[in-house]
Design a protein around this motif. Structure first.
Motif, PDB file in Angstrom:
ATOM      1  N   ILE A   7      -4.044   3.549   9.465  1.00 54.57           N
ATOM      2  CA  ILE A   7      -5.538   3.478   9.897  1.00 54.57           C
ATOM      3  C   ILE A   7      -5.476   4.108  11.665  1.00 54.57           C
ATOM      4  N   ASP A   8      -6.696   5.118  11.636  1.00 53.62           N
ATOM      5  CA  ASP A   8      -6.903   5.191  12.917  1.00 53.62           C
ATOM      6  C   ASP A   8      -5.981   5.652  13.659  1.00 53.62           C
ATOM      7  N   THR A  63     -12.050  -1.994  10.160  1.00 56.28           N
ATOM      8  CA  THR A  63     -11.457  -2.351   9.116  1.00 56.28           C
ATOM      9  C   THR A  63     -11.093  -4.318   8.272  1.00 56.28           C
ATOM     10  N   ARG A 118      -0.281   2.020   5.010  1.00 56.55           N
ATOM     11  CA  ARG A 118      -1.421   2.436   5.036  1.00 56.55           C
ATOM     12  C   ARG A 118      -1.314   3.387   7.572  1.00 56.55           C
TER      13      ARG A 118
END
Length: 257
Positions: free
Chosen positions: A112-113, A5, A110
């Motif tokens: 993310i992972d 990302t 957010r």
């Protein structure tokens, strides 16, 4: 393998204070193409354009190489989120409809992972000047936007670029420190946000035109991305760690900052 990302801010494409705007745009477009094989998502944290105003049926000319590369990236399956900054606050639905990216105004939160990222351009969270906050509110006013759109672009575009150049030359100098003081508004924002919303792993901002990478709590890092018109810096999360890197000419390498 698409497991990365990317985060970038403050490209200021087209700015009058960039020595060679076309070369700058080509470099950025080349970088977008270079990350395509690994980019699962791209977050543009504002001030991507030095000036942008979408009329109902007209968008600003220029930026074709950048927008083409961005469209190719979106078409290849990369998620793209564009957070409005103070220079591209008048980004409405043109690029959302044409490219398929998400346009966000304000805080984006957010996971993310398995890590929680909170992002904002940095002017809403980290600007205390009363005059600036007034202008920020004014520029988001629907009524003011309607009045502005009634003025012919031959007057507004030149004025906007002149104002941008003046602000760049006469604004606050960018800090050279890699850390922020405890009373800095970004630090205060991050800590207040966690008190109200729970633990965050990474806070990521732009706007300041300086690089910051510091801890603000246990297992919480605050990142300021620098800028991508002179320093040419950006951030990348590879699924396990976050690092700051630099765009190199011809995209030969992308070393850590």
């Amino acid at each position: 393998m698409r497991n990365c990302t990317y985060f970038i801010s403050d490209l200021h494409l087209g700015a009058g204070y960039i020595a060679d705007p076309k070369a700058h745009e080509r470099l950025v477009a080349g970088w977008l193409r270079s990350i395509a094989p690994t980019a699962r998502a791209l977050y543009l944290l504002g001030d991507v354009m030095d000036y942008w105003y979408e009329y109902r049926t007209v968008a600003p000319q220029g930026h074709l190489r950048f927008l083409g590369a961005l469209a190719q990236l979106a078409d290849s399956g990369t998620e793209i989120v564009w957070l409005k900054g103070n220079h591209d606050v008048w980004l409405f639905d043109y690029l959302r409809n044409e490219i398929g990216l998400e346009v966000a105004d304000g805080v984006v939160d957010r996971v993310i992972d398995g890590r929680r990222f909170v992002m904002e351009h940095g002017d809403g969270a980290g600007e205390d000047r009363r005059s600036y906050r007034f202008l920020r509110s004014l520029f988001r006013s629907r009524f003011a936007q309607r009045l502005y759109s009634a003025i012919h672009p031959r007057w507004t575009v030149g004025f906007a670029f002149a104002w941008s150049k003046h602000s760049r030359l006469n604004g606050r100098p960018a800090s050279t420190s890699s850390t922020l003081k405890d009373d800095d508004l970004l630090v205060r924002f991050a800590r207040n946000y966690m008190r109200e919303n729970g633990h965050v792993d990474y806070f990521v901002f732009g706007h300041r035109h300086t690089l910051v990478d510091m801890d603000v709590a246990d297992d919480t890092r605050l990142i300021v991305l620098g800028e991508a018109f002179s320093m040419m810096t950006y951030g990348v999360w590879d699924g396990k760690s976050f690092s700051l890197k630099k765009i190199q000419h011809a995209n030969r390498t992308n070393p850590d900052v």
